[in-house]
Design a protein around this motif. Sequence first.
Motif, PDB file in Angstrom:
ATOM      1  N   MET A 163      24.734  30.385  71.325  1.00 16.79           N
ATOM      2  CA  MET A 163      24.940  31.649  71.493  1.00 16.79           C
ATOM      3  C   MET A 163      26.093  30.863  72.991  1.00 16.79           C
ATOM      4  O   MET A 163      25.645  30.543  74.053  1.00 16.79           O
ATOM      5  CB  MET A 163      23.761  32.485  72.340  1.00 16.79           C
ATOM      6  CG  MET A 163      24.383  33.478  72.607  1.00 16.79           C
ATOM      7  SD  MET A 163      23.041  34.727  73.097  1.00 16.79           S
ATOM      8  CE  MET A 163      22.486  34.671  71.371  1.00 16.79           C
ATOM      9  N   GLU A 164      27.132  31.855  73.134  1.00 19.58           N
ATOM     10  CA  GLU A 164      28.263  31.886  74.292  1.00 19.58           C
ATOM     11  C   GLU A 164      27.645  32.635  75.125  1.00 19.58           C
ATOM     12  O   GLU A 164      26.920  33.359  75.001  1.00 19.58           O
ATOM     13  CB  GLU A 164      29.628  32.249  73.754  1.00 19.58           C
ATOM     14  CG  GLU A 164      30.083  31.214  72.311  1.00 19.58           C
ATOM     15  CD  GLU A 164      31.849  31.660  72.267  1.00 19.58           C
ATOM     16  OE1 GLU A 164      31.760  32.759  72.997  1.00 19.58           O
ATOM     17  OE2 GLU A 164      31.997  31.184  71.012  1.00 19.58           O
ATOM     18  N   MET A 187      22.880  39.945  67.851  1.00 15.69           N
ATOM     19  CA  MET A 187      24.232  40.056  68.071  1.00 15.69           C
ATOM     20  C   MET A 187      24.508  40.528  66.982  1.00 15.69           C
ATOM     21  O   MET A 187      25.318  38.848  66.408  1.00 15.69           O
ATOM     22  CB  MET A 187      23.917  39.587  69.667  1.00 15.69           C
ATOM     23  CG  MET A 187      23.245  39.082  70.849  1.00 15.69           C
ATOM     24  SD  MET A 187      23.628  41.087  71.354  1.00 15.69           S
ATOM     25  CE  MET A 187      24.577  40.935  72.679  1.00 15.69           C
ATOM     26  N   PRO A 244      28.663  34.563  77.700  1.00 10.34           N
ATOM     27  CA  PRO A 244      29.157  36.388  77.740  1.00 10.34           C
ATOM     28  C   PRO A 244      27.843  36.788  76.304  1.00 10.34           C
ATOM     29  O   PRO A 244      27.449  38.015  76.876  1.00 10.34           O
ATOM     30  CB  PRO A 244      30.783  36.457  77.211  1.00 10.34           C
ATOM     31  CG  PRO A 244      31.069  34.885  77.478  1.00 10.34           C
ATOM     32  CD  PRO A 244      30.127  33.789  77.080  1.00 10.34           C
ATOM     33  N   THR A 245      28.287  36.633  75.124  1.00 11.63           N
ATOM     34  CA  THR A 245      27.258  36.791  74.286  1.00 11.63           C
ATOM     35  C   THR A 245      25.937  37.096  75.229  1.00 11.63           C
ATOM     36  O   THR A 245      24.844  37.609  74.789  1.00 11.63           O
ATOM     37  CB  THR A 245      27.319  36.097  73.500  1.00 11.63           C
ATOM     38  OG1 THR A 245      28.206  35.829  73.114  1.00 11.63           O
ATOM     39  CG2 THR A 245      26.032  36.873  71.971  1.00 11.63           C
ATOM     40  N   ARG A 246      25.165  35.615  75.193  1.00  9.34           N
ATOM     41  CA  ARG A 246      24.160  35.631  75.955  1.00  9.34           C
ATOM     42  C   ARG A 246      23.512  36.389  76.803  1.00  9.34           C
ATOM     43  O   ARG A 246      22.482  36.939  77.305  1.00  9.34           O
ATOM     44  CB  ARG A 246      23.776  34.562  76.495  1.00  9.34           C
ATOM     45  CG  ARG A 246      22.203  33.438  77.430  1.00  9.34           C
ATOM     46  CD  ARG A 246      22.608  32.469  77.619  1.00  9.34           C
ATOM     47  NE  ARG A 246      20.625  32.037  77.904  1.00  9.34           N
ATOM     48  CZ  ARG A 246      20.551  32.472  79.471  1.00  9.34           C
ATOM     49  NH1 ARG A 246      21.846  33.096  80.154  1.00  9.34           N
ATOM     50  NH2 ARG A 246      19.886  31.552  80.111  1.00  9.34           N
ATOM     51  N   LYS A 247      24.636  36.863  78.139  1.00  8.84           N
ATOM     52  CA  LYS A 247      24.656  37.356  79.205  1.00  8.84           C
ATOM     53  C   LYS A 247      24.452  38.919  78.659  1.00  8.84           C
ATOM     54  O   LYS A 247      23.640  39.898  79.054  1.00  8.84           O
ATOM     55  CB  LYS A 247      25.583  36.688  79.792  1.00  8.84           C
ATOM     56  CG  LYS A 247      25.455  36.309  81.104  1.00  8.84           C
ATOM     57  CD  LYS A 247      26.861  36.475  82.074  1.00  8.84           C
ATOM     58  CE  LYS A 247      26.787  35.856  82.945  1.00  8.84           C
ATOM     59  NZ  LYS A 247      28.046  35.640  83.782  1.00  8.84           N
ATOM     60  N   ALA A 248      25.198  39.799  77.566  1.00  9.08           N
ATOM     61  CA  ALA A 248      25.007  40.864  76.704  1.00  9.08           C
ATOM     62  C   ALA A 248      23.519  41.107  76.489  1.00  9.08           C
ATOM     63  O   ALA A 248      22.545  42.235  76.117  1.00  9.08           O
ATOM     64  CB  ALA A 248      26.777  40.989  76.003  1.00  9.08           C
ATOM     65  N   ALA A 249      23.263  39.834  75.957  1.00  5.85           N
ATOM     66  CA  ALA A 249      21.453  39.520  75.504  1.00  5.85           C
ATOM     67  C   ALA A 249      20.718  40.005  76.268  1.00  5.85           C
ATOM     68  O   ALA A 249      19.617  40.841  75.893  1.00  5.85           O
ATOM     69  CB  ALA A 249      20.993  38.376  74.622  1.00  5.85           C
TER      70      ALA A 249
END
Length: 401
Positions: A1-2, A118, A4-9
């Motif tokens: 998982m990238e 996500m 930015p995606t991880r932070k959003a998750a």
Amino acid sequence: MEEPTRKAAKQEITESLKIVLYSMQHIGFSFDKPKNASAYLRQKFILIISVCGICLHVFSELVYILFTFASTPSIEDVVPLFHTFGYGVLSVAKIFAFWYKKSVFGELVDELAEIWPMPPMSEDAENLKQKSLSALRISHRWYFSVNIMGVWFYNLTPIIIYCYRVWQEQEAEIGFVWASWYPFDKHRPIAHVGCYLFEMYAGVTCVWIMVSSDLLFSGMASHIALLLRILQRRFESLASIEKSDDENFEEIRSNIKLHQRLISYCNSLEEAFSLVNLINIVMSSINICCVVFVIVLLEPVMAISNKLFLASILIQVGSMCWYADDILHANENISVAVYNSGWYKTSPRCRRTLLFIIRRSQKPIGFTAMKFTKISLKTYSSILTRSYSYFALLYTMYSEK
């Protein structure tokens, strides 16, 4: 998982645990490192005060119970003391479990962000996610509200009783929130105010601890069940559209990896909460029995407070058993989903791989009480049955007397 995606998750997970994090702040815990030295010292001060306050509160209740046993060991004098004492003991166990496993809980939140669903997602998976998060928010708000109302009804009951007696022109004196022992005369004016404020603080601290622990457990367990249901949908859609053998095999392989991570995540959560769950199950029957006995037979004036206490403990144990049972069945349904998929359209290599996931999903995963018993809705049923048996025994003894 990238990243930015991880932070959003992680942001979504944090949002789903908003009440948990808010409650944890009031007992000096946080998953994030303090921003500066003053925040660190403030957090440690709150934690020390919370631990000392709740331990002194439980100790004073225990001494009062022992003195009551030594002087007038009658049912109507002793039984009303046990449910609040049991609640305090459970709070002590949970705050020490929090302290001992704090780093584990933080790691679990970070690990969950790695596998959190996500976008881009299928419409079915998105609906499952939104329904699960919505149901979790509602259950958390209800549990939080019942506990907060309950403790403040207890805190204000002595004042309400005092005002009522003054209004009735009866002899009135402000009592205390809990039945506790102190090594001094607690009826002197200054000591009375100090003891009353201390008991209010101890009661509210108990609630912060219980809310933090119970809602963290239910939140994490709800997310595991959600991911298992999404994984189930993925297996059901296997080979629904035409793909190459390598693509099908890679899809199966990624799903198996996700299932293995969920099993590992569930085991870590089980290890962190196992002791707390054991104490919860052991004491719940006694707490429910004692508070029902008080409501039915002894203290109609305290009925609202005690009924909120009863509702709180029923929701607490019920949610623990519900989410554990949900994970148990969600994992079992994965084997059914594999069988109902388009496995017959895949190659022999894919079919052999699917056999492994069928066999593994048939092995139960879930939560236990220190390995003594598996937690499920059957556990909840047995707790209520034992509570009724204890109540019937107390009722018979009280009636004969």
